[in-house]
Design a protein around this motif. Structure first.
Motif, PDB file in Angstrom:
ATOM      1  N   GLN A 164      -7.225  -6.186   2.359  1.00 13.73           N
ATOM      2  CA  GLN A 164      -8.108  -6.226   3.530  1.00 13.73           C
ATOM      3  C   GLN A 164      -9.112  -7.362   3.420  1.00 13.73           C
ATOM      4  O   GLN A 164      -9.387  -8.051   4.389  1.00 13.73           O
ATOM      5  CB  GLN A 164      -8.807  -4.884   3.715  1.00 13.73           C
ATOM      6  CG  GLN A 164      -7.843  -3.806   4.174  1.00 13.73           C
ATOM      7  CD  GLN A 164      -8.544  -2.536   4.584  1.00 13.73           C
ATOM      8  OE1 GLN A 164      -9.755  -2.489   4.741  1.00 13.73           O
ATOM      9  NE2 GLN A 164      -7.759  -1.479   4.768  1.00 13.73           N
ATOM     10  N   HIS A 171      -9.673   2.515   0.842  1.00 18.32           N
ATOM     11  CA  HIS A 171      -8.286   2.092   0.656  1.00 18.32           C
ATOM     12  C   HIS A 171      -8.077   1.683  -0.792  1.00 18.32           C
ATOM     13  O   HIS A 171      -9.032   1.364  -1.507  1.00 18.32           O
ATOM     14  CB  HIS A 171      -7.926   0.944   1.605  1.00 18.32           C
ATOM     15  CG  HIS A 171      -8.845  -0.224   1.484  1.00 18.32           C
ATOM     16  ND1 HIS A 171     -10.052  -0.276   2.129  1.00 18.32           N
ATOM     17  CD2 HIS A 171      -8.749  -1.375   0.768  1.00 18.32           C
ATOM     18  CE1 HIS A 171     -10.671  -1.412   1.834  1.00 18.32           C
ATOM     19  NE2 HIS A 171      -9.907  -2.098   0.994  1.00 18.32           N
ATOM     20  N   CYS A 199     -14.783  -3.600  -0.530  1.00 22.88           N
ATOM     21  CA  CYS A 199     -15.074  -3.295   0.868  1.00 22.88           C
ATOM     22  C   CYS A 199     -16.023  -2.097   0.941  1.00 22.88           C
ATOM     23  O   CYS A 199     -15.652  -0.988   0.561  1.00 22.88           O
ATOM     24  CB  CYS A 199     -13.791  -2.995   1.627  1.00 22.88           C
ATOM     25  SG  CYS A 199     -12.638  -4.378   1.645  1.00 22.88           S
TER      26      CYS A 199
END
Length: 136
Positions: free
Chosen positions: A112, A94, A88
């Motif tokens: 995610q 994260h 990401c």
């Protein structure tokens, strides 16, 4: 002739523990976070998991994932999230998670993006050489 005794074979438990240690250290090194205190976290986890597998021998194939989770938890308490997600590119940084939580063939997963990023131990190759330094 050398009369020294032949080396004793390494037990399956020790093989599993050595493999788990090597896999997690590889992931830590890929993120350049394999400092002495972090390596000590790995050793502490391996010692605890040795006892755990002695109590439940059927859990031997789960050791690598469990050691990875133990080290991830210890790093979170002391330094921040690790390993950071290399998939990401936007949003808040994260951490990846180990899946399955208790099972064979553990992988680092980004929830995610909903993707498997790499097997435990191969994070450097999947992350382009960077497993992500801890971040709070």
């Amino acid at each position: 002739m050398d009369a020294s005794p032949s080396p004793q074979p390494v037990s399956p438990l020790e093989q599993a523990l050595h493999a788990a240690r090597a896999l997690v250290l590889s992931d830590l090194a890929s993120g350049e976070v394999a400092e002495a205190d972090v390596v000590s976290m790995v050793e502490e986890s391996v010692a605890q998991r040795r006892w755990w597998v002695e109590q439940w021998p059927d859990g031997m194939e789960y050791v690598a994932g469990l050691v990875a989770q133990d080290v991830q938890d210890a790093l979170l308490e002391r330094y921040g999230r690790w390993p950071l997600c290399p998939v990401c590119g936007t949003g808040d940084p994260h951490a990846l998670e180990v899946e399955p939580e208790l099972g064979p063939d553990p992988h680092w997963v980004c929830h995610q993006a909903g993707v498997k990023v790499a097997p435990v131990g191969a994070l450097g190759a999947a992350a382009g050489g960077s497993g992500g330094a801890p971040s709070s």
